[in-house]
Scaffold this active site. Sequence first.
Site, PDB file in Angstrom:
ATOM      1  CG  HIS A  45     -30.124  -0.588 -31.081  1.00 43.18           C
ATOM      2  ND1 HIS A  45     -29.670  -1.397 -32.336  1.00 43.18           N
ATOM      3  CD2 HIS A  45     -30.810  -1.426 -30.286  1.00 43.18           C
ATOM      4  CE1 HIS A  45     -30.106  -2.851 -32.166  1.00 43.18           C
ATOM      5  NE2 HIS A  45     -30.760  -2.838 -30.997  1.00 43.18           N
ATOM      6  CE  LYS A  69     -29.505 -13.107 -29.297  1.00 40.00           C
ATOM      7  NZ  LYS A  69     -30.054 -11.783 -29.140  1.00 40.00           N
ATOM      8  NE  ARG A 118     -37.818  -4.644 -31.189  1.00 38.49           N
ATOM      9  CZ  ARG A 118     -36.852  -5.513 -31.712  1.00 38.49           C
ATOM     10  NH1 ARG A 118     -36.239  -5.429 -32.897  1.00 38.49           N
ATOM     11  NH2 ARG A 118     -36.475  -6.371 -30.808  1.00 38.49           N
ATOM     12  CB  SER A 156     -29.645  -6.250 -35.513  1.00 44.54           C
ATOM     13  OG  SER A 156     -29.698  -4.929 -34.533  1.00 44.54           O
TER      14      SER A 156
HETATM   15  P1  ADP Z   1     -30.571  -8.647 -27.899  1.00 43.09           P
HETATM   16  O1  ADP Z   1     -30.117  -9.508 -28.395  1.00 43.09           O
HETATM   17  O2  ADP Z   1     -29.857  -8.436 -26.430  1.00 43.09           O
HETATM   18  O3  ADP Z   1     -32.129  -8.675 -27.598  1.00 43.09           O
HETATM   19  P2  ADP Z   1     -30.642  -6.160 -29.547  1.00 43.09           P
HETATM   20  O4  ADP Z   1     -29.372  -5.361 -29.901  1.00 43.09           O
HETATM   21  O5  ADP Z   1     -31.428  -7.059 -30.451  1.00 43.09           O
HETATM   22  O6  ADP Z   1     -29.871  -7.133 -28.353  1.00 43.09           O
HETATM   23  O7  ADP Z   1     -31.542  -5.357 -28.703  1.00 43.09           O
HETATM   24  C1  ADP Z   1     -31.139  -4.528 -27.568  1.00 43.09           C
HETATM   25  C2  ADP Z   1     -32.338  -4.003 -26.748  1.00 43.09           C
HETATM   26  O8  ADP Z   1     -32.679  -3.050 -27.931  1.00 43.09           O
HETATM   27  C3  ADP Z   1     -33.442  -4.920 -26.667  1.00 43.09           C
HETATM   28  O9  ADP Z   1     -34.104  -4.543 -25.425  1.00 43.09           O
HETATM   29  C4  ADP Z   1     -34.389  -4.788 -27.853  1.00 43.09           C
HETATM   30  O10 ADP Z   1     -35.785  -5.127 -27.634  1.00 43.09           O
HETATM   31  C5  ADP Z   1     -34.134  -3.208 -28.164  1.00 43.09           C
HETATM   32  N1  ADP Z   1     -34.545  -3.072 -29.507  1.00 43.09           N
HETATM   33  C6  ADP Z   1     -34.126  -3.457 -30.684  1.00 43.09           C
HETATM   34  N2  ADP Z   1     -34.278  -2.906 -31.647  1.00 43.09           N
HETATM   35  C7  ADP Z   1     -35.015  -2.001 -31.279  1.00 43.09           C
HETATM   36  C8  ADP Z   1     -35.897  -1.014 -32.126  1.00 43.09           C
HETATM   37  N3  ADP Z   1     -36.251  -0.871 -33.409  1.00 43.09           N
HETATM   38  N4  ADP Z   1     -36.678  -0.154 -31.184  1.00 43.09           N
HETATM   39  C9  ADP Z   1     -36.744  -0.105 -29.965  1.00 43.09           C
HETATM   40  N5  ADP Z   1     -35.937  -1.019 -29.115  1.00 43.09           N
HETATM   41  C10 ADP Z   1     -35.160  -1.871 -29.962  1.00 43.09           C
END
Ligand code: ADP
Length: 190
Positions: A45, A69, A118, A156
């Site tokens: 992130h 979630k 990703r 995450s």
């Molecule tokens: P959500 O539940 O909305 O997917 P996340 O916190 O999992 O929330 O992710 C928020 C955004 O960040 C999403 O677009 C996800 O694809 C992106 N994201 C999560 N992890 C990574 C990572 N390692 N690298 C790049 N983008 C990421």
Amino acid sequence: MRRKLRNRARPQARFEAFLCLQLPYTDFMRIAIYPGSFDPLTNGHLDVIQRATKLFDRIIVAVAKNESKNPLFDMEERRELVRQAIRHLPSVEADSFDCLLVEYVEKRGAQTIIRGLRAVSDFEFEFQLALMNRKLDEGIETIFMMPKDTYTFLSSRIVKEIALLGGNVSSFVPGHVRTALARKLKPAPA
Ligand code: ADP
């Protein structure tokens, strides 16, 4: 003087200068919202946030409540973990929201939604989400950003699983997130 002459030659420039005087500063700012669960924020992130600072004047990392979630950290905890991680980035702000994303984007005066991609596996869901948000509000664009290749496997969910099993997550999350995970997952005293 030279500038004056140039402006006289270009009526468009004079019009632009007039607009500068009329519109508040924020109307010229490129503001983007980076929404997500951030349960918790990872280095992936953070990598996306850092890259986005080169493209936008202001970035609002918006933690979605997302109770469905079943998050490990509550919304305030997740926002605080984001806030601590972005302290060194003056153009980035941490916030949270509990409404329709496009409504929140509008409320914050932003024009763009940032999402991270990703792998191909992210694409289908993200594509659907972006098109739905466009249906709801034609004026908002979604842009996708790719993290550094070493973070493409990071999520995450994986970080939480590793931490739960006692693994070392120090290369996946900032130090304060590691501490928060350890505290949260500490077994209750018998
Ligand atoms: P959500 O539940 O909305 O997917 P996340 O916190 O999992 O929330 O992710 C928020 C955004 O960040 C999403 O677009 C996800 O694809 C992106 N994201 C999560 N992890 C990574 C990572 N390692 N690298 C790049 N983008 C990421």
